[in-house]
Design a protein around this motif. Structure first.
Motif, PDB file in Angstrom:
ATOM      1  N   ILE A  55      -0.272  -3.911   4.677  1.00 29.47           N
ATOM      2  CA  ILE A  55      -1.710  -3.626   4.593  1.00 29.47           C
ATOM      3  C   ILE A  55      -2.390  -3.840   5.938  1.00 29.47           C
ATOM      4  O   ILE A  55      -3.240  -3.041   6.366  1.00 29.47           O
ATOM      5  CB  ILE A  55      -2.359  -4.502   3.504  1.00 29.47           C
ATOM      6  N   ILE A  56      -2.048  -4.927   6.619  1.00 25.70           N
ATOM      7  CA  ILE A  56      -2.683  -5.217   7.904  1.00 25.70           C
ATOM      8  C   ILE A  56      -2.321  -4.166   8.952  1.00 25.70           C
ATOM      9  O   ILE A  56      -3.177  -3.742   9.745  1.00 25.70           O
ATOM     10  CB  ILE A  56      -2.273  -6.628   8.384  1.00 25.70           C
ATOM     11  N   GLY A  85      -0.577   7.227   2.141  1.00 28.52           N
ATOM     12  CA  GLY A  85      -1.449   7.592   1.044  1.00 28.52           C
ATOM     13  C   GLY A  85      -1.570   6.591  -0.083  1.00 28.52           C
ATOM     14  O   GLY A  85      -2.009   6.959  -1.187  1.00 28.52           O
ATOM     15  N   ILE A  86      -1.226   5.313   0.115  1.00 23.61           N
ATOM     16  CA  ILE A  86      -1.370   4.283  -0.919  1.00 23.61           C
ATOM     17  C   ILE A  86      -2.634   3.489  -0.643  1.00 23.61           C
ATOM     18  O   ILE A  86      -2.767   2.878   0.418  1.00 23.61           O
ATOM     19  CB  ILE A  86      -0.156   3.340  -0.948  1.00 23.61           C
ATOM     20  N   VAL A  94      -4.599  -0.715  -4.623  1.00 16.06           N
ATOM     21  CA  VAL A  94      -3.391  -0.565  -5.450  1.00 16.06           C
ATOM     22  C   VAL A  94      -2.259  -1.425  -4.900  1.00 16.06           C
ATOM     23  O   VAL A  94      -1.611  -2.186  -5.642  1.00 16.06           O
ATOM     24  CB  VAL A  94      -2.960   0.913  -5.520  1.00 16.06           C
ATOM     25  N   LEU A  95      -2.016  -1.337  -3.604  1.00 17.13           N
ATOM     26  CA  LEU A  95      -0.914  -2.096  -3.011  1.00 17.13           C
ATOM     27  C   LEU A  95      -1.181  -3.597  -3.081  1.00 17.13           C
ATOM     28  O   LEU A  95      -0.265  -4.383  -3.354  1.00 17.13           O
ATOM     29  CB  LEU A  95      -0.704  -1.665  -1.567  1.00 17.13           C
ATOM     30  N   PHE A  96      -2.436  -3.996  -2.860  1.00 17.53           N
ATOM     31  CA  PHE A  96      -2.755  -5.417  -2.919  1.00 17.53           C
ATOM     32  C   PHE A  96      -2.584  -5.944  -4.335  1.00 17.53           C
ATOM     33  O   PHE A  96      -2.096  -7.059  -4.535  1.00 17.53           O
ATOM     34  CB  PHE A  96      -4.192  -5.647  -2.441  1.00 17.53           C
TER      35      PHE A  96
END
Length: 256
Positions: free
Chosen positions: A94-95, A103-104, A108-110
């Motif tokens: 994410i960072i 494209g995520i 959602v990923l967190f």
């Protein structure tokens, strides 16, 4: 054996240098602080992920009971340490904004990473430690030693948090204001949340006896605890008998 197990617990807790405060500032920073960043609201960051994390914790207990409860202490600790280190990859993705490139969305990923994966790993790590705390207490001193051990472990956890705060300050990171600087955050994640737990924590695991979780962790008869306990108990009983005799004698004299 007791002191080797105790030393292992201290090392394992100290090896988890926490930089969670910097991550919290990064995820909830404003657009001015972190342009094109996650910019999570506190409602999402605290409430939504907290609720999901609570459900995951319950699922992790069932998962541990199903697959890991029959393992020996060393393998289960090593596996949970490695998985816990890999869980930080989600924060790193994410960072570095790699998820956006494919494209995520950050939310959602967190949610899948921090709320689900990391909470699950934390529970899987906590269960074997709880078993060790309970099994390393000598007979007759279970409550005292358990409270003492858990207290020292919590103290080591606080020290690791203080060390993490010192590392964040030493790195020159700026977490508030309009001139935020999180450039050092990926490096801190790789070093202190991925490398240090593996390089320091895994060797410390070998101080713990490699027994099944259902077996006795420390052989107290071999350690000589039972003999010492009996030796201490006998003078105490004699002392009580002497005190009773003296009290009775004094009582008889007063009657006379």
């Amino acid at each position: 054996t007791f002191f080797r197990v105790f030393l292992s617990i201290v090392i394992l807790y100290m090896a988890s240098v926490s930089i969670g405060s910097a991550l919290g500032y990064y995820y909830t920073a404003s657009e001015e602080c972190v342009p094109n960043g996650p910019n999570f609201s506190y409602t999402y960051y605290v409430t939504v992920t907290g609720i999901v994390g609570s459900v995951v914790n319950f699922s992790a207990v069932i998962l541990y009971e199903k697959f890991l409860s029959t393992w020996r202490f060393r393998p289960v600790l090593i596996v949970t340490i490695v998985i816990g280190s890999l869980a930080s990859i989600v924060d790193l993705i994410i960072i570095m904004r790699w998820n956006v490139a494919i494209g995520i969305p950050d939310t959602v990923l967190f949610l899948l990473g921090n709320a689900v994966f990391e909470n699950c790993v934390m529970t899987l790590q906590a269960i074997p430690f709880s078993a060790i705390f309970a099994k390393m207490a000598p007979p007759g001193m279970e409550s005292a030693v358990f409270a003492y051990t858990v207290g020292i472990a919590n103290f080591c956890g606080m020290v690791s948090s203080l060390l993490g705060s010192g590392v964040i300050q030493w790195s020159g990171m700026v977490t508030v204001g309009d001139t935020c600087d999180f450039k050092a955050l990926p490096t801190l994640i790789v070093v202190f949340q991925m490398m240090v737990p593996i390089l320091v924590g895994i060797p410390a695991v070998f101080l713990i006896p490699n027994v099944l979780q259902t077996e006795q962790l420390i052989d107290w008869e071999k350690e000589g605890w039972s003999e010492d306990n009996s030796a201490v108990a006998q003078p105490s009983e004699q002392g009580n008998g002497t005190n009773n005799f003296n009290a009775d004698s004094l009582h008889d004299r007063r009657l006379v």
